[in-house]
Design a protein around this motif. Structure first.
Motif, PDB file in Angstrom:
ATOM      1  N   ALA A  75       4.424 -31.000  18.317  1.00  0.00           N
ATOM      2  CA  ALA A  75       4.812 -32.407  18.513  1.00  0.00           C
ATOM      3  C   ALA A  75       3.779 -33.126  19.385  1.00  0.00           C
ATOM      4  CB  ALA A  75       6.196 -32.498  19.142  1.00  0.00           C
ATOM      5  N   ASP A  76       3.306 -32.445  20.442  1.00  0.00           N
ATOM      6  CA  ASP A  76       2.279 -33.052  21.299  1.00  0.00           C
ATOM      7  C   ASP A  76       0.978 -33.256  20.539  1.00  0.00           C
ATOM      8  OD1 ASP A  76       4.084 -33.030  23.377  1.00  0.00           O
ATOM      9  OD2 ASP A  76       3.314 -31.145  24.233  1.00  0.00           O
ATOM     10  N   VAL A  77       0.602 -32.262  19.744  1.00  0.00           N
ATOM     11  CA  VAL A  77      -0.635 -32.361  18.965  1.00  0.00           C
ATOM     12  C   VAL A  77      -0.518 -33.479  17.937  1.00  0.00           C
ATOM     13  CG1 VAL A  77      -2.127 -31.149  17.340  1.00  0.00           C
ATOM     14  CG2 VAL A  77      -1.254 -29.955  19.333  1.00  0.00           C
ATOM     15  N   LYS A  78       0.650 -33.605  17.322  1.00  0.00           N
ATOM     16  CA  LYS A  78       0.834 -34.657  16.320  1.00  0.00           C
ATOM     17  C   LYS A  78       0.694 -36.039  16.956  1.00  0.00           C
ATOM     18  CE  LYS A  78       3.857 -36.331  12.696  1.00  0.00           C
ATOM     19  NZ  LYS A  78       5.049 -36.103  11.900  1.00  0.00           N
ATOM     20  N   ASP A  79       1.282 -36.231  18.150  1.00  0.00           N
ATOM     21  CA  ASP A  79       1.157 -37.527  18.834  1.00  0.00           C
ATOM     22  C   ASP A  79      -0.294 -37.826  19.183  1.00  0.00           C
ATOM     23  OD1 ASP A  79       3.867 -37.859  18.656  1.00  0.00           O
ATOM     24  OD2 ASP A  79       4.277 -37.142  20.695  1.00  0.00           O
ATOM     25  N   GLU A  80      -1.005 -36.831  19.754  1.00  0.00           N
ATOM     26  CA  GLU A  80      -2.406 -37.047  20.110  1.00  0.00           C
ATOM     27  C   GLU A  80      -3.270 -37.258  18.879  1.00  0.00           C
ATOM     28  OE1 GLU A  80      -4.285 -34.432  22.865  1.00  0.00           O
ATOM     29  OE2 GLU A  80      -2.432 -34.172  24.004  1.00  0.00           O
ATOM     30  N   LEU A  81      -2.982 -36.529  17.816  1.00  0.00           N
ATOM     31  CA  LEU A  81      -3.740 -36.660  16.572  1.00  0.00           C
ATOM     32  C   LEU A  81      -3.539 -38.043  15.957  1.00  0.00           C
ATOM     33  CD1 LEU A  81      -5.527 -35.194  14.529  1.00  0.00           C
ATOM     34  CD2 LEU A  81      -3.460 -34.344  13.444  1.00  0.00           C
ATOM     35  N   THR A  82      -2.307 -38.520  15.972  1.00  0.00           N
ATOM     36  CA  THR A  82      -2.033 -39.864  15.445  1.00  0.00           C
ATOM     37  C   THR A  82      -2.772 -40.914  16.257  1.00  0.00           C
ATOM     38  OG1 THR A  82       0.144 -39.130  14.716  1.00  0.00           O
ATOM     39  CG2 THR A  82      -0.191 -41.496  14.896  1.00  0.00           C
ATOM     40  N   ASP A  83      -2.747 -40.807  17.576  1.00  0.00           N
ATOM     41  CA  ASP A  83      -3.470 -41.763  18.422  1.00  0.00           C
ATOM     42  C   ASP A  83      -4.975 -41.697  18.185  1.00  0.00           C
ATOM     43  OD1 ASP A  83      -1.087 -42.592  19.502  1.00  0.00           O
ATOM     44  OD2 ASP A  83      -1.249 -41.329  21.305  1.00  0.00           O
ATOM     45  N   ALA A  84      -5.518 -40.485  18.071  1.00  0.00           N
ATOM     46  CA  ALA A  84      -6.961 -40.329  17.886  1.00  0.00           C
ATOM     47  C   ALA A  84      -7.413 -40.916  16.556  1.00  0.00           C
ATOM     48  CB  ALA A  84      -7.349 -38.856  17.964  1.00  0.00           C
ATOM     49  N   VAL A  85      -6.657 -40.659  15.497  1.00  0.00           N
ATOM     50  CA  VAL A  85      -7.049 -41.170  14.175  1.00  0.00           C
ATOM     51  C   VAL A  85      -6.894 -42.691  14.127  1.00  0.00           C
ATOM     52  CG1 VAL A  85      -6.461 -41.129  11.720  1.00  0.00           C
ATOM     53  CG2 VAL A  85      -6.593 -39.001  13.002  1.00  0.00           C
ATOM     54  N   ALA A 131     -11.070 -53.627   6.502  1.00  0.00           N
ATOM     55  CA  ALA A 131     -10.488 -54.963   6.323  1.00  0.00           C
ATOM     56  C   ALA A 131      -8.970 -54.879   6.243  1.00  0.00           C
ATOM     57  CB  ALA A 131     -11.052 -55.612   5.065  1.00  0.00           C
ATOM     58  N   ARG A 132      -8.460 -53.864   5.593  1.00  0.00           N
ATOM     59  CA  ARG A 132      -7.017 -53.646   5.505  1.00  0.00           C
ATOM     60  C   ARG A 132      -6.725 -52.278   6.102  1.00  0.00           C
ATOM     61  NH1 ARG A 132      -4.776 -53.974  -0.217  1.00  0.00           N
ATOM     62  NH2 ARG A 132      -4.362 -56.136   0.310  1.00  0.00           N
ATOM     63  N   THR A 133      -5.937 -52.248   7.149  1.00  0.00           N
ATOM     64  CA  THR A 133      -5.618 -50.986   7.801  1.00  0.00           C
ATOM     65  C   THR A 133      -4.623 -50.212   6.943  1.00  0.00           C
ATOM     66  OG1 THR A 133      -5.914 -52.038   9.944  1.00  0.00           O
ATOM     67  CG2 THR A 133      -4.778 -49.920   9.909  1.00  0.00           C
ATOM     68  N   PRO A 134      -5.014 -49.019   6.490  1.00  0.00           N
ATOM     69  CA  PRO A 134      -4.097 -48.245   5.653  1.00  0.00           C
ATOM     70  C   PRO A 134      -3.002 -47.595   6.488  1.00  0.00           C
ATOM     71  CG  PRO A 134      -6.157 -47.064   5.949  1.00  0.00           C
ATOM     72  CD  PRO A 134      -6.317 -48.397   6.617  1.00  0.00           C
ATOM     73  N   ARG A 135      -1.896 -47.265   5.838  1.00  0.00           N
ATOM     74  CA  ARG A 135      -0.828 -46.540   6.517  1.00  0.00           C
ATOM     75  C   ARG A 135      -1.331 -45.139   6.831  1.00  0.00           C
ATOM     76  NH1 ARG A 135       2.805 -48.212   1.997  1.00  0.00           N
ATOM     77  NH2 ARG A 135       2.441 -46.071   1.411  1.00  0.00           N
ATOM     78  N   LEU A 136      -0.804 -44.588   7.881  1.00  0.00           N
ATOM     79  CA  LEU A 136      -1.249 -43.275   8.325  1.00  0.00           C
ATOM     80  C   LEU A 136      -0.117 -42.276   8.212  1.00  0.00           C
ATOM     81  CD1 LEU A 136      -3.412 -41.517   9.680  1.00  0.00           C
ATOM     82  CD2 LEU A 136      -2.529 -42.309  11.869  1.00  0.00           C
ATOM     83  N   ALA A 137      -0.386 -41.156   7.582  1.00  0.00           N
ATOM     84  CA  ALA A 137       0.581 -40.059   7.479  1.00  0.00           C
ATOM     85  C   ALA A 137      -0.073 -38.821   8.083  1.00  0.00           C
ATOM     86  CB  ALA A 137       0.958 -39.810   6.029  1.00  0.00           C
ATOM     87  N   VAL A 138       0.535 -38.280   9.123  1.00  0.00           N
ATOM     88  CA  VAL A 138       0.002 -37.110   9.811  1.00  0.00           C
ATOM     89  C   VAL A 138       0.976 -35.955   9.630  1.00  0.00           C
ATOM     90  CG1 VAL A 138      -0.696 -36.161  12.036  1.00  0.00           C
ATOM     91  CG2 VAL A 138      -1.201 -38.542  11.494  1.00  0.00           C
ATOM     92  N   HIS A 139       0.458 -34.829   9.136  1.00  0.00           N
ATOM     93  CA  HIS A 139       1.264 -33.623   8.942  1.00  0.00           C
ATOM     94  C   HIS A 139       0.622 -32.504   9.751  1.00  0.00           C
ATOM     95  CE1 HIS A 139       3.293 -35.662   5.647  1.00  0.00           C
ATOM     96  NE2 HIS A 139       2.094 -35.991   5.190  1.00  0.00           N
ATOM     97  N   VAL A 140       1.398 -31.899  10.618  1.00  0.00           N
ATOM     98  CA  VAL A 140       0.907 -30.841  11.492  1.00  0.00           C
ATOM     99  C   VAL A 140       1.766 -29.603  11.280  1.00  0.00           C
ATOM    100  CG1 VAL A 140       0.567 -30.170  13.888  1.00  0.00           C
ATOM    101  CG2 VAL A 140       0.122 -32.516  13.188  1.00  0.00           C
ATOM    102  N   HIS A 141       1.103 -28.467  11.144  1.00  0.00           N
ATOM    103  CA  HIS A 141       1.873 -27.228  11.082  1.00  0.00           C
ATOM    104  C   HIS A 141       1.116 -26.122  11.818  1.00  0.00           C
ATOM    105  CE1 HIS A 141      -0.748 -26.671   7.560  1.00  0.00           C
ATOM    106  NE2 HIS A 141      -0.569 -25.389   7.738  1.00  0.00           N
ATOM    107  N   ARG A 142       1.875 -25.172  12.285  1.00  0.00           N
ATOM    108  CA  ARG A 142       1.324 -24.053  13.047  1.00  0.00           C
ATOM    109  C   ARG A 142       0.524 -23.163  12.111  1.00  0.00           C
ATOM    110  NH1 ARG A 142       0.951 -23.366  18.041  1.00  0.00           N
ATOM    111  NH2 ARG A 142       2.863 -24.489  18.385  1.00  0.00           N
ATOM    112  N   SER A 143      -0.692 -22.854  12.522  1.00  0.00           N
ATOM    113  CA  SER A 143      -1.545 -22.012  11.714  1.00  0.00           C
ATOM    114  C   SER A 143      -1.226 -20.550  11.984  1.00  0.00           C
ATOM    115  CB  SER A 143      -2.991 -22.352  12.041  1.00  0.00           C
ATOM    116  OG  SER A 143      -3.725 -21.252  12.374  1.00  0.00           O
ATOM    117  N   PRO A 144      -1.257 -19.718  10.947  1.00  0.00           N
ATOM    118  CA  PRO A 144      -0.946 -18.303  11.160  1.00  0.00           C
ATOM    119  C   PRO A 144      -2.062 -17.635  11.970  1.00  0.00           C
ATOM    120  CG  PRO A 144      -1.580 -18.682   8.892  1.00  0.00           C
ATOM    121  CD  PRO A 144      -1.514 -20.010   9.556  1.00  0.00           C
ATOM    122  N   THR A 145      -1.705 -16.829  12.914  1.00  0.00           N
ATOM    123  CA  THR A 145      -2.722 -16.177  13.754  1.00  0.00           C
ATOM    124  C   THR A 145      -3.017 -14.781  13.317  1.00  0.00           C
ATOM    125  OG1 THR A 145      -0.977 -15.518  15.283  1.00  0.00           O
ATOM    126  CG2 THR A 145      -2.239 -17.497  15.797  1.00  0.00           C
TER     127      THR A 145
END
Length: 157
Positions: free
Chosen positions: A122-132, A143-157
């Motif tokens: 959740a923290d990474v998604k918020d920071e990622l959305t702000d950064a993008v 000229a036209r700001t597109p909508r932003l869709a951010v999908h974050v998931h835990r990567s397998p280690t």
């Protein structure tokens, strides 16, 4: 117009006067008449032109940018979608915790998919959305700001 009239008649409505006259003229003239051949040639040329227009890529791979004019004329600047995706991907990879990012830029939507190795998603998604969003506003200047869709998931280690 002809398609509209054909659908209109096909749904049970009465034919208009010009449609009735046109069908009568076409039914009473021979196929080798000059007017019938001219109309067929115009229809074929128009159909060929529409096919050519449908197959040309046009400006779809380009995104228009916000550019101030110099007062003398209109200035047009564009950015390639792949270039915009690379810029936004680099911004996503700078967010702490993101190990991999995939960005897809379309005309009206930017989709960011990120893998998170550590930190709360959740923290990474918020920071990622702000950064993008910041990168879109500051670097891309679209000229036209597109909508932003951010999908974050835990990567397998």
């Amino acid at each position: 117009m002809l398609v509209f009239e054909a659908v209109w008649i096909g749904t049970g409505h009465p034919a208009t006067a010009w449609w009735t006259r046109l069908t009568h003229e076409l039914a009473s003239r021979p196929v080798d008449d000059v007017w019938v051949l001219t109309g067929a040639a115009i229809a074929a040329a128009l159909g060929l032109w529409l096919i050519v227009l449908a197959l040309t890529p046009g400006l779809r791979p380009q995104l228009p940018l916000r550019v101030p004019t110099d007062g003398h004329g209109r200035i047009r600047a564009v950015l390639d979608r792949k270039g915009a995706a690379l810029i936004l991907r680099d911004a996503a990879l700078r967010v702490p915790g993101v190990s991999a990012a995939r960005v897809r830029v379309r005309r009206r939507r930017v989709t960011v998919r990120a893998d998170v190795r550590f930190r709360d998603t959740a923290d990474v998604k918020d920071e990622l959305t702000d950064a993008v969003r910041r990168e879109e506003r500051d670097q891309l200047a679209l000229a036209r700001t597109p909508r932003l869709a951010v999908h974050v998931h835990r990567s397998p280690t």
